[in-house]
Design a protein around this motif. Structure first.
Motif, PDB file in Angstrom:
ATOM      1  N   GLY A   1      -6.671   4.505   7.749  1.00 11.48           N
ATOM      2  CA  GLY A   1      -6.922   4.949   9.215  1.00 11.48           C
ATOM      3  C   GLY A   1      -7.734   6.362   8.833  1.00 11.48           C
ATOM      4  N   ILE A   2      -7.878   6.914   7.949  1.00 12.68           N
ATOM      5  CA  ILE A   2      -8.693   8.070   7.710  1.00 12.68           C
ATOM      6  C   ILE A   2      -9.914   7.765   7.090  1.00 12.68           C
ATOM      7  N   CYS A   3     -10.548   6.976   6.089  1.00 21.85           N
ATOM      8  CA  CYS A   3     -11.752   6.778   5.531  1.00 21.85           C
ATOM      9  C   CYS A   3     -12.092   5.378   5.656  1.00 21.85           C
ATOM     10  N   TRP A   4     -11.344   4.515   6.305  1.00 23.67           N
ATOM     11  CA  TRP A   4     -11.848   3.297   6.556  1.00 23.67           C
ATOM     12  C   TRP A   4     -12.121   2.056   5.216  1.00 23.67           C
ATOM     13  N   HIS A   5     -11.419   2.711   4.212  1.00 23.39           N
ATOM     14  CA  HIS A   5     -11.498   1.914   2.979  1.00 23.39           C
ATOM     15  C   HIS A   5     -10.677   0.704   3.286  1.00 23.39           C
ATOM     16  N   VAL A   6     -10.948  -0.461   2.713  1.00 23.01           N
ATOM     17  CA  VAL A   6     -10.318  -1.768   3.221  1.00 23.01           C
ATOM     18  C   VAL A   6      -9.782  -2.221   1.711  1.00 23.01           C
ATOM     19  N   TYR A   7      -8.390  -2.468   1.757  1.00 20.20           N
ATOM     20  CA  TYR A   7      -7.747  -3.048   0.644  1.00 20.20           C
ATOM     21  C   TYR A   7      -7.681  -4.509   0.919  1.00 20.20           C
ATOM     22  N   ASP A   8      -8.208  -5.359  -0.012  1.00 16.04           N
ATOM     23  CA  ASP A   8      -8.631  -6.834   0.005  1.00 16.04           C
ATOM     24  C   ASP A   8      -7.351  -7.166  -1.284  1.00 16.04           C
ATOM     25  N   PRO A   9      -6.374  -7.917  -0.957  1.00 17.58           N
ATOM     26  CA  PRO A   9      -5.769  -8.420  -2.237  1.00 17.58           C
ATOM     27  C   PRO A   9      -6.493  -9.289  -3.059  1.00 17.58           C
TER      28      PRO A   9
ATOM     29  N   PRO B   1      -7.517   4.648  -2.705  1.00 20.21           N
ATOM     30  CA  PRO B   1      -8.394   5.014  -3.816  1.00 20.21           C
ATOM     31  C   PRO B   1      -9.826   6.073  -3.488  1.00 20.21           C
ATOM     32  N   ASN B   2     -10.034   5.881  -2.163  1.00 15.90           N
ATOM     33  CA  ASN B   2     -11.155   6.781  -1.896  1.00 15.90           C
ATOM     34  C   ASN B   2     -10.936   7.924  -1.267  1.00 15.90           C
ATOM     35  N   CYS B   3      -9.671   8.234  -0.197  1.00 13.49           N
ATOM     36  CA  CYS B   3      -9.153   9.536   0.048  1.00 13.49           C
ATOM     37  C   CYS B   3      -7.855   9.927   0.007  1.00 13.49           C
ATOM     38  N   ASP B   4      -7.176   9.283  -1.002  1.00 17.73           N
ATOM     39  CA  ASP B   4      -5.888   9.600  -1.131  1.00 17.73           C
ATOM     40  C   ASP B   4      -4.790   9.374  -0.204  1.00 17.73           C
ATOM     41  N   ALA B   5      -5.245   8.887   0.960  1.00 16.54           N
ATOM     42  CA  ALA B   5      -4.183   8.928   2.285  1.00 16.54           C
ATOM     43  C   ALA B   5      -3.130   7.955   1.890  1.00 16.54           C
ATOM     44  N   PRO B   6      -1.717   8.203   2.253  1.00 15.89           N
ATOM     45  CA  PRO B   6      -0.562   7.370   1.919  1.00 15.89           C
ATOM     46  C   PRO B   6      -0.723   6.017   2.418  1.00 15.89           C
ATOM     47  N   ARG B   7       0.233   5.194   1.798  1.00 13.73           N
ATOM     48  CA  ARG B   7       0.121   3.802   2.281  1.00 13.73           C
ATOM     49  C   ARG B   7       0.274   3.551   3.751  1.00 13.73           C
TER      50      ARG B   7
END
Length: 73
Positions: A25-33, A58-64
C-alpha cells in the motif's frame, strides 16, 4: 497493534489463499507467490502467509500489514 485498512488481510494469514498476490500500500510492489522474492531469497511457490515474520517490502521496506490482496487465486 497497527491500524488496519480496508483491503488488508487484517494480519491473519489464514484469510488469504496460497496463490493470492498482495500489493504494498506504500509503493505498489506486488508480492507474487509464483515468483517468490529474490531480494529476501524467498523461493518461488512461497505463499504470503508463509513469509518470515521479519519480512518487509523489498522495494520500500514497508511492514507486512501494509499489503493488500489484489488477486485471490
Amino acid at each position: 497493534m497497527p491500524t488496519m485498512f480496508e483491503g488488508s488481510y487484517l494480519g491473519d494469514g489464514s484469510r488469504i489463499s496460497d496463490g493470492a498476490r498482495l500489493e504494498c500500500g506504500i509503493c505498489w510492489h506486488v508480492y507474487d507467490p509464483a515468483e517468490g522474492d529474490e531480494v529476501w531469497q524467498i523461493p518461488p511457490g512461497t505463499p504470503f502467509s508463509a513469509l518470515p515474520e521479519h519480512w518487509s517490502c523489498p522495494n520500500c521496506d514497508a511492514p507486512r500489514h501494509k499489503f493488500m490482496v489484489v488477486d485471490a487465486l
